[in-house]
Design a protein around this motif. Structure first.
Motif, PDB file in Angstrom:
ATOM      1  N   THR A  74       0.866  -1.180   0.000  1.00  0.00           N
ATOM      2  CA  THR A  74       0.000   0.000   0.000  1.00  0.00           C
ATOM      3  C   THR A  74       0.904   1.231   0.000  1.00  0.00           C
ATOM      4  O   THR A  74       1.822   1.329   0.829  1.00  0.00           O
ATOM      5  CB  THR A  74      -0.916   0.033   1.236  1.00  0.00           C
ATOM      6  OG1 THR A  74      -1.695  -1.169   1.280  1.00  0.00           O
ATOM      7  CG2 THR A  74      -1.842   1.243   1.177  1.00  0.00           C
ATOM      8  N   ILE A  75       0.645   2.150  -0.936  1.00  0.00           N
ATOM      9  CA  ILE A  75       1.515   3.318  -1.104  1.00  0.00           C
ATOM     10  C   ILE A  75       0.670   4.596  -1.019  1.00  0.00           C
ATOM     11  O   ILE A  75      -0.351   4.731  -1.714  1.00  0.00           O
ATOM     12  CB  ILE A  75       2.256   3.277  -2.455  1.00  0.00           C
ATOM     13  CG1 ILE A  75       3.113   1.996  -2.543  1.00  0.00           C
ATOM     14  CG2 ILE A  75       3.125   4.519  -2.651  1.00  0.00           C
ATOM     15  CD1 ILE A  75       3.734   1.767  -3.901  1.00  0.00           C
ATOM     16  N   TRP A  76       1.086   5.508  -0.117  1.00  0.00           N
ATOM     17  CA  TRP A  76       0.430   6.812   0.011  1.00  0.00           C
ATOM     18  C   TRP A  76       1.365   7.901  -0.561  1.00  0.00           C
ATOM     19  O   TRP A  76       2.581   7.824  -0.394  1.00  0.00           O
ATOM     20  CB  TRP A  76       0.153   7.155   1.476  1.00  0.00           C
ATOM     21  CG  TRP A  76      -0.929   6.342   2.120  1.00  0.00           C
ATOM     22  CD1 TRP A  76      -2.258   6.648   2.220  1.00  0.00           C
ATOM     23  CD2 TRP A  76      -0.754   5.088   2.798  1.00  0.00           C
ATOM     24  NE1 TRP A  76      -2.932   5.682   2.884  1.00  0.00           N
ATOM     25  CE2 TRP A  76      -2.038   4.693   3.264  1.00  0.00           C
ATOM     26  CE3 TRP A  76       0.331   4.253   3.035  1.00  0.00           C
ATOM     27  CZ2 TRP A  76      -2.248   3.516   3.965  1.00  0.00           C
ATOM     28  CZ3 TRP A  76       0.123   3.086   3.735  1.00  0.00           C
ATOM     29  CH2 TRP A  76      -1.136   2.719   4.190  1.00  0.00           C
ATOM     30  N   VAL A 123      12.108  -4.151   3.089  1.00  0.00           N
ATOM     31  CA  VAL A 123      11.588  -3.914   1.743  1.00  0.00           C
ATOM     32  C   VAL A 123      10.854  -2.570   1.709  1.00  0.00           C
ATOM     33  O   VAL A 123      10.940  -1.813   0.737  1.00  0.00           O
ATOM     34  CB  VAL A 123      10.670  -5.057   1.296  1.00  0.00           C
ATOM     35  CG1 VAL A 123      10.016  -4.743  -0.051  1.00  0.00           C
ATOM     36  CG2 VAL A 123      11.461  -6.361   1.198  1.00  0.00           C
ATOM     37  N   ARG A 124      10.123  -2.233   2.774  1.00  0.00           N
ATOM     38  CA  ARG A 124       9.411  -0.944   2.853  1.00  0.00           C
ATOM     39  C   ARG A 124      10.372   0.230   2.733  1.00  0.00           C
ATOM     40  O   ARG A 124      10.119   1.193   1.999  1.00  0.00           O
ATOM     41  CB  ARG A 124       8.644  -0.870   4.176  1.00  0.00           C
ATOM     42  CG  ARG A 124       7.813   0.403   4.333  1.00  0.00           C
ATOM     43  CD  ARG A 124       7.435   0.639   5.769  1.00  0.00           C
ATOM     44  NE  ARG A 124       8.604   1.000   6.566  1.00  0.00           N
ATOM     45  CZ  ARG A 124       9.150   2.209   6.587  1.00  0.00           C
ATOM     46  NH1 ARG A 124       8.651   3.186   5.840  1.00  0.00           N
ATOM     47  NH2 ARG A 124      10.208   2.454   7.341  1.00  0.00           N
ATOM     48  N   ARG A 125      11.512   0.105   3.451  1.00  0.00           N
ATOM     49  CA  ARG A 125      12.479   1.216   3.415  1.00  0.00           C
ATOM     50  C   ARG A 125      13.082   1.354   2.007  1.00  0.00           C
ATOM     51  O   ARG A 125      13.265   2.470   1.506  1.00  0.00           O
ATOM     52  CB  ARG A 125      13.589   0.976   4.438  1.00  0.00           C
ATOM     53  CG  ARG A 125      13.157   1.137   5.880  1.00  0.00           C
ATOM     54  CD  ARG A 125      14.372   1.327   6.785  1.00  0.00           C
ATOM     55  NE  ARG A 125      15.322   0.202   6.634  1.00  0.00           N
ATOM     56  CZ  ARG A 125      15.292  -0.888   7.402  1.00  0.00           C
ATOM     57  NH1 ARG A 125      14.366  -1.005   8.348  1.00  0.00           N
ATOM     58  NH2 ARG A 125      16.189  -1.840   7.216  1.00  0.00           N
ATOM     59  N   ILE A 126      13.378   0.216   1.352  1.00  0.00           N
ATOM     60  CA  ILE A 126      13.974   0.275   0.016  1.00  0.00           C
ATOM     61  C   ILE A 126      13.023   0.930  -0.979  1.00  0.00           C
ATOM     62  O   ILE A 126      13.415   1.816  -1.773  1.00  0.00           O
ATOM     63  CB  ILE A 126      14.357  -1.141  -0.455  1.00  0.00           C
ATOM     64  CG1 ILE A 126      15.449  -1.732   0.440  1.00  0.00           C
ATOM     65  CG2 ILE A 126      14.822  -1.118  -1.910  1.00  0.00           C
ATOM     66  CD1 ILE A 126      15.742  -3.191   0.163  1.00  0.00           C
ATOM     67  N   ILE A 127      11.752   0.529  -0.926  1.00  0.00           N
ATOM     68  CA  ILE A 127      10.770   1.094  -1.855  1.00  0.00           C
ATOM     69  C   ILE A 127      10.596   2.599  -1.581  1.00  0.00           C
ATOM     70  O   ILE A 127      10.518   3.406  -2.516  1.00  0.00           O
ATOM     71  CB  ILE A 127       9.428   0.360  -1.738  1.00  0.00           C
ATOM     72  CG1 ILE A 127       9.593  -1.111  -2.171  1.00  0.00           C
ATOM     73  CG2 ILE A 127       8.358   1.045  -2.582  1.00  0.00           C
ATOM     74  CD1 ILE A 127       8.339  -1.956  -1.948  1.00  0.00           C
ATOM     75  N   SER A 128      10.535   2.974  -0.301  1.00  0.00           N
ATOM     76  CA  SER A 128      10.376   4.393   0.050  1.00  0.00           C
ATOM     77  C   SER A 128      11.532   5.219  -0.488  1.00  0.00           C
ATOM     78  O   SER A 128      11.334   6.321  -1.036  1.00  0.00           O
ATOM     79  CB  SER A 128      10.275   4.562   1.574  1.00  0.00           C
ATOM     80  OG  SER A 128       9.132   3.891   2.080  1.00  0.00           O
ATOM     81  N   GLU A 129      12.745   4.711  -0.342  1.00  0.00           N
ATOM     82  CA  GLU A 129      13.920   5.446  -0.824  1.00  0.00           C
ATOM     83  C   GLU A 129      13.896   5.608  -2.340  1.00  0.00           C
ATOM     84  O   GLU A 129      14.270   6.664  -2.879  1.00  0.00           O
ATOM     85  CB  GLU A 129      15.193   4.720  -0.378  1.00  0.00           C
ATOM     86  CG  GLU A 129      15.435   4.770   1.127  1.00  0.00           C
ATOM     87  CD  GLU A 129      16.577   3.865   1.565  1.00  0.00           C
ATOM     88  OE1 GLU A 129      17.168   3.194   0.667  1.00  0.00           O
ATOM     89  OE2 GLU A 129      16.881   3.818   2.772  1.00  0.00           O
ATOM     90  N   GLN A 130      13.444   4.579  -3.065  1.00  0.00           N
ATOM     91  CA  GLN A 130      13.402   4.651  -4.523  1.00  0.00           C
ATOM     92  C   GLN A 130      12.334   5.624  -5.001  1.00  0.00           C
ATOM     93  O   GLN A 130      12.542   6.376  -5.970  1.00  0.00           O
ATOM     94  CB  GLN A 130      13.129   3.252  -5.100  1.00  0.00           C
ATOM     95  CG  GLN A 130      14.242   2.242  -4.847  1.00  0.00           C
ATOM     96  CD  GLN A 130      15.529   2.612  -5.575  1.00  0.00           C
ATOM     97  OE1 GLN A 130      15.522   3.180  -6.672  1.00  0.00           O
ATOM     98  NE2 GLN A 130      16.666   2.324  -4.933  1.00  0.00           N
ATOM     99  N   GLN A 141       3.568   0.679   2.932  1.00  0.00           N
ATOM    100  CA  GLN A 141       3.311  -0.441   3.848  1.00  0.00           C
ATOM    101  C   GLN A 141       3.503  -1.746   3.067  1.00  0.00           C
ATOM    102  O   GLN A 141       2.999  -1.897   1.958  1.00  0.00           O
ATOM    103  CB  GLN A 141       1.885  -0.385   4.402  1.00  0.00           C
ATOM    104  CG  GLN A 141       1.568  -1.520   5.370  1.00  0.00           C
ATOM    105  CD  GLN A 141       0.107  -1.529   5.770  1.00  0.00           C
ATOM    106  OE1 GLN A 141      -0.763  -1.707   4.920  1.00  0.00           O
ATOM    107  NE2 GLN A 141      -0.168  -1.323   7.052  1.00  0.00           N
ATOM    108  N   VAL A 142       4.259  -2.691   3.642  1.00  0.00           N
ATOM    109  CA  VAL A 142       4.520  -3.987   3.009  1.00  0.00           C
ATOM    110  C   VAL A 142       4.011  -5.089   3.942  1.00  0.00           C
ATOM    111  O   VAL A 142       4.378  -5.130   5.123  1.00  0.00           O
ATOM    112  CB  VAL A 142       6.021  -4.189   2.714  1.00  0.00           C
ATOM    113  CG1 VAL A 142       6.263  -5.578   2.105  1.00  0.00           C
ATOM    114  CG2 VAL A 142       6.525  -3.096   1.796  1.00  0.00           C
TER     115      VAL A 142
END
Length: 361
Positions: A74-76, A123-130, A141-142
């Motif tokens: 889930t991405i905000w 994985v949440r932190r990696i996606i947020s950084e990208q 949220q993962v």
């Protein structure tokens, strides 16, 4: 009487006939009278249990992502016109994102992300950084959902055979067996085999609960097989029954084996002549006999004299093994009784024929 004795039926060889097969009489079997020393040496048998490679594997982290797992994202975004979020909404949901065989997932605008071996938080932190490079302050949220990567298969004598995911409550063998509903056979004779790649090990079901080290951690792809103990011994001679008898517990003594087939026959058994026939490996045979130049498997005949001082204790401590033959000889009096019965029966028949012939005169 001699002719009658030779032709009488009997349940098997006599004690003297068995002793005639001894190596001391040019036979090929070692005949040993059971005592404490014999019991100590002959009690050696293959033990069931898991190797150190299974025991020391370490418990998988319940949140560790594996290839084949399913993730929910889930991405905000904090902008009206976001990269992923539809117009008029503040979040987008990416359901059932599967981790591929190489351990990666694909997230739009973030690219290929390494998921396997990481936790959902990593994985949440990696996606947020990208995503942060393209949209301000994204919130991600993962969730790790049930997937087909971290699973084990359970077959055999369990309530519910099937494929089960390794989850937080089911990361060890005992918990996974409970998840499958437990065993459907007597726990005392249940054996659990764990197959992992080219490795295989078997333990008693009860030992998994009695020895905490046997409650081994599971790995993705493990196969669990629950089977009934297949060991048995043969009972012959002057016992309550003559049969192929399955083991009813992990260990069974000679005394228990005799009781299991109905005990000694009160009318014909010789308590001084209880024999156990077994093929012993070379190493055990050398220790038993003291003969150092023995080669290969040896035929051993163990003698249990229940009338000796401590005879019942020796029988209680003597361990029966798979494929043993337990044979109880008939007492000499039993053969004597058969001879008398044969003679008196023959004389009775003669009298009957003579009386019938007289009646026709």
């Amino acid at each position: 009487m001699l002719l009658a004795t030779c032709g009488l039926p009997r349940s098997g060889p006599t004690s003297s006939e068995i002793y005639a097969g001894s190596v001391l009489r040019e036979g090929d079997a070692f005949i040993l009278v059971v005592d404490d020393r014999i019991n100590y040496i002959s009690a050696v048998s293959p033990a069931l249990g898991f190797s150190q490679s299974f025991i020391n594997a370490g418990v998988l982290g319940s949140d560790t992502i594996q290839p084949g797992d399913i993730l929910g994202l889930t991405i905000w975004e904090n902008v009206d016109d976001g990269l992923l979020v539809p117009t008029g909404q503040n979040a987008t949901v990416l359901e059932e994102v599967q981790v591929d065989g190489s351990g990666f997932i694909f997230v739009p605008y973030a690219g290929r992300i390494r998921a396997a071996g990481n936790t959902p938080e990593a994985v949440r932190r990696i996606i947020s950084e990208q995503l942060e490079e393209q949209t301000p302050d994204p919130q991600v949220q993962v969730r790790r959902l049930a997937g087909d990567g971290s699973t084990v298969s359970i077959v055999g004598a369990v309530t519910a055979q099937g494929v089960y995911p390794i989850e937080r409550p089911t990361r060890t063998l005992a918990a996974m067996l409970a998840e499958a509903g437990g065993v459907t056979i007597e726990p005392e004779i249940a054996q659990v085999t764990l197959v992992r790649g080219g490795q295989r090990a078997t333990a008693w079901f009860t030992d998994i609960y009695d020895h905490p080290s046997y409650d081994v951690p599971l790995r993705s792809g493990d196969r669990i097989v629950v089977e009934e103990d297949t060991r048995s011994f043969t009972a012959l001679g002057a016992t309550g029954t003559q049969d192929l008898v399955p083991f009813q517990s992990k260990t069974i003594s000679a005394l228990e084996a005799i009781a299991q087939v109905g005990g000694l026959s009160s009318t014909s058994a010789d308590p001084t002549g209880v024999f156990v026939f077994r093929n012993e490996p070379e190493e055990i045979a050398r220790q038993l006999t003291g003969v150092e130049n023995l080669q290969g498997t040896q035929r051993i005949v163990y003698v249990l004299d229940l009338t000796r001082p401590n005879g019942l204790f020796f029988a209680r401590d003597f361990a029966i093994r798979d494929e043993d033959t337990v044979y109880v000889t008939e007492a000499p009096f039993s053969q004597f009784s058969k001879v008398i019965s044969a003679i008196t029966g023959t004389l009775g028949s003669v009298d009957t024929i003579s009386s019938a012939a007289t009646g026709f005169e």
